[in-house]
Motif scaffolding. Structure first.
Motif, PDB file in Angstrom:
ATOM      1  N   GLU A 133     -52.078  37.796 139.166  1.00  0.00           N
ATOM      2  CA  GLU A 133     -51.629  36.441 138.812  1.00  0.00           C
ATOM      3  C   GLU A 133     -52.627  35.393 139.298  1.00  0.00           C
ATOM      4  O   GLU A 133     -52.913  34.429 138.592  1.00  0.00           O
ATOM      5  N   SER A 134     -53.186  35.576 140.497  1.00  0.00           N
ATOM      6  CA  SER A 134     -54.117  34.572 141.019  1.00  0.00           C
ATOM      7  C   SER A 134     -55.392  34.528 140.188  1.00  0.00           C
ATOM      8  O   SER A 134     -55.969  33.465 139.984  1.00  0.00           O
ATOM      9  N   ILE A 135     -55.821  35.669 139.686  1.00  0.00           N
ATOM     10  CA  ILE A 135     -57.039  35.697 138.868  1.00  0.00           C
ATOM     11  C   ILE A 135     -56.770  35.127 137.492  1.00  0.00           C
ATOM     12  O   ILE A 135     -57.440  34.207 137.034  1.00  0.00           O
ATOM     13  N   PHE A 136     -55.772  35.687 136.802  1.00  0.00           N
ATOM     14  CA  PHE A 136     -55.518  35.279 135.422  1.00  0.00           C
ATOM     15  C   PHE A 136     -54.863  33.912 135.334  1.00  0.00           C
ATOM     16  O   PHE A 136     -55.131  33.155 134.419  1.00  0.00           O
ATOM     17  N   GLY A 137     -54.002  33.608 136.293  1.00  0.00           N
ATOM     18  CA  GLY A 137     -53.334  32.307 136.275  1.00  0.00           C
ATOM     19  C   GLY A 137     -54.329  31.169 136.379  1.00  0.00           C
ATOM     20  O   GLY A 137     -54.178  30.129 135.734  1.00  0.00           O
ATOM     21  N   ALA A 138     -55.367  31.352 137.176  1.00  0.00           N
ATOM     22  CA  ALA A 138     -56.391  30.312 137.318  1.00  0.00           C
ATOM     23  C   ALA A 138     -57.075  30.033 135.993  1.00  0.00           C
ATOM     24  O   ALA A 138     -57.391  28.888 135.677  1.00  0.00           O
ATOM     25  N   VAL A 139     -57.277  31.070 135.195  1.00  0.00           N
ATOM     26  CA  VAL A 139     -57.933  30.896 133.895  1.00  0.00           C
ATOM     27  C   VAL A 139     -56.944  30.342 132.875  1.00  0.00           C
ATOM     28  O   VAL A 139     -57.230  29.372 132.173  1.00  0.00           O
ATOM     29  N   PHE A 140     -55.771  30.949 132.786  1.00  0.00           N
ATOM     30  CA  PHE A 140     -54.817  30.585 131.741  1.00  0.00           C
ATOM     31  C   PHE A 140     -54.188  29.210 131.965  1.00  0.00           C
ATOM     32  O   PHE A 140     -53.804  28.545 131.019  1.00  0.00           O
ATOM     33  N   ASP A 141     -54.066  28.784 133.222  1.00  0.00           N
ATOM     34  CA  ASP A 141     -53.501  27.452 133.476  1.00  0.00           C
ATOM     35  C   ASP A 141     -54.446  26.345 133.047  1.00  0.00           C
ATOM     36  O   ASP A 141     -54.016  25.244 132.727  1.00  0.00           O
ATOM     37  N   LYS A 142     -55.765  26.619 133.040  1.00  0.00           N
ATOM     38  CA  LYS A 142     -56.745  25.614 132.632  1.00  0.00           C
ATOM     39  C   LYS A 142     -57.081  25.700 131.151  1.00  0.00           C
ATOM     40  O   LYS A 142     -57.795  24.858 130.636  1.00  0.00           O
ATOM     41  N   ALA A 143     -56.605  26.736 130.492  1.00  0.00           N
ATOM     42  CA  ALA A 143     -56.973  26.959 129.094  1.00  0.00           C
ATOM     43  C   ALA A 143     -56.188  26.034 128.183  1.00  0.00           C
ATOM     44  O   ALA A 143     -55.402  25.196 128.632  1.00  0.00           O
ATOM     45  N   GLU A 144     -56.385  26.230 126.885  1.00  0.00           N
ATOM     46  CA  GLU A 144     -55.722  25.386 125.892  1.00  0.00           C
ATOM     47  C   GLU A 144     -54.203  25.511 126.002  1.00  0.00           C
ATOM     48  O   GLU A 144     -53.683  26.522 126.488  1.00  0.00           O
ATOM     49  N   PRO A 145     -53.471  24.491 125.565  1.00  0.00           N
ATOM     50  CA  PRO A 145     -52.016  24.480 125.731  1.00  0.00           C
ATOM     51  C   PRO A 145     -51.303  25.660 125.068  1.00  0.00           C
ATOM     52  O   PRO A 145     -50.327  26.167 125.619  1.00  0.00           O
ATOM     53  N   GLN A 146     -51.791  26.126 123.914  1.00  0.00           N
ATOM     54  CA  GLN A 146     -51.118  27.241 123.245  1.00  0.00           C
ATOM     55  C   GLN A 146     -51.228  28.521 124.072  1.00  0.00           C
ATOM     56  O   GLN A 146     -50.265  29.276 124.193  1.00  0.00           O
ATOM     57  N   LEU A 147     -52.413  28.761 124.647  1.00  0.00           N
ATOM     58  CA  LEU A 147     -52.595  29.936 125.490  1.00  0.00           C
ATOM     59  C   LEU A 147     -51.735  29.818 126.742  1.00  0.00           C
ATOM     60  O   LEU A 147     -51.099  30.786 127.162  1.00  0.00           O
ATOM     61  N   HIS A 148     -51.696  28.651 127.322  1.00  0.00           N
ATOM     62  CA  HIS A 148     -50.865  28.444 128.508  1.00  0.00           C
ATOM     63  C   HIS A 148     -49.400  28.698 128.182  1.00  0.00           C
ATOM     64  O   HIS A 148     -48.680  29.327 128.962  1.00  0.00           O
ATOM     65  N   MET A 149     -48.963  28.241 127.002  1.00  0.00           N
ATOM     66  CA  MET A 149     -47.573  28.475 126.594  1.00  0.00           C
ATOM     67  C   MET A 149     -47.306  29.970 126.406  1.00  0.00           C
ATOM     68  O   MET A 149     -46.270  30.481 126.820  1.00  0.00           O
TER      69      MET A 149
END
Length: 175
Positions: A28-44
């Protein structure tokens, strides 16, 4: 990804990682850092996956596998499509870095040309000749209206052919 092969090897041996919750938190710490900063659709999609699997409250090997497959697919897509205006959280590729350098250099050149143009005294040039503006209901590339040329067009603005129009200064209606 080495951790993924390690998890698969542990599963083949019938073992579990030392602590599944700790492994998930690292994931979660690795992927969350990337996905939280990514585009809104990916974050959703990331949040929806976590909600559907009940993460981080219920961590199962199946949920762990599904999160790793999701991350693998999404990170691959980010690498391929990383040229978006949003920050995907991944390092830039060589081509992206070169493009950013090119954009910055072009911006510097444009700014220096603008500064040079502003510092030059304004040349006393004659104003450009004015062309008579004509009103017309259609674009000039449309076929000419034969009835308009004869002075008989009764369709006005609903005519699908080009009318030459009237000089705007006459303040006449072109219907």
């Amino acid at each position: 990804m080495r951790w993924r092969t390690d998890v698969q090897r542990l599963k083949a041996l019938g073992c579990m990682p030392p602590d599944l919750m700790m492994s998930y938190r690292a994931l979660e710490s690795i992927f969350g850092a990337v996905f939280d900063k990514a585009e809104p659709q990916l974050h959703m999609r990331w949040i929806s996956l976590k909600n559907r699997l009940g993460l981080p409250h219920v961590v199962t090997p199946e949920a762990f596998k599904e999160v790793s497959e999701f991350a693998d697919a999404e990170l691959s897509a980010l690498v391929l499509l990383g040229g978006t205006s949003l920050n995907p959280g991944l390092p830039l590729t060589d081509n992206q870095r070169a493009r950013q350098v090119q954009i910055k250099e072009n911006e510097k050149k444009r700014a220096s040309r603008a500064a040079a143009a502003a510092s030059e005294p304004a040349a006393s040039a004659d104003p450009p000749p004015t062309v008579a503006r004509l009103s017309s209901p259609l674009s000039p590339w449309a076929q000419p209206c034969v009835n308009w040329q004869k002075g008989e067009c009764k369709r006005g603005v609903s005519c699908h052919f080009h009318h030459a129009g009237f000089p705007v200064e006459e303040k006449r209606c072109f219907i």
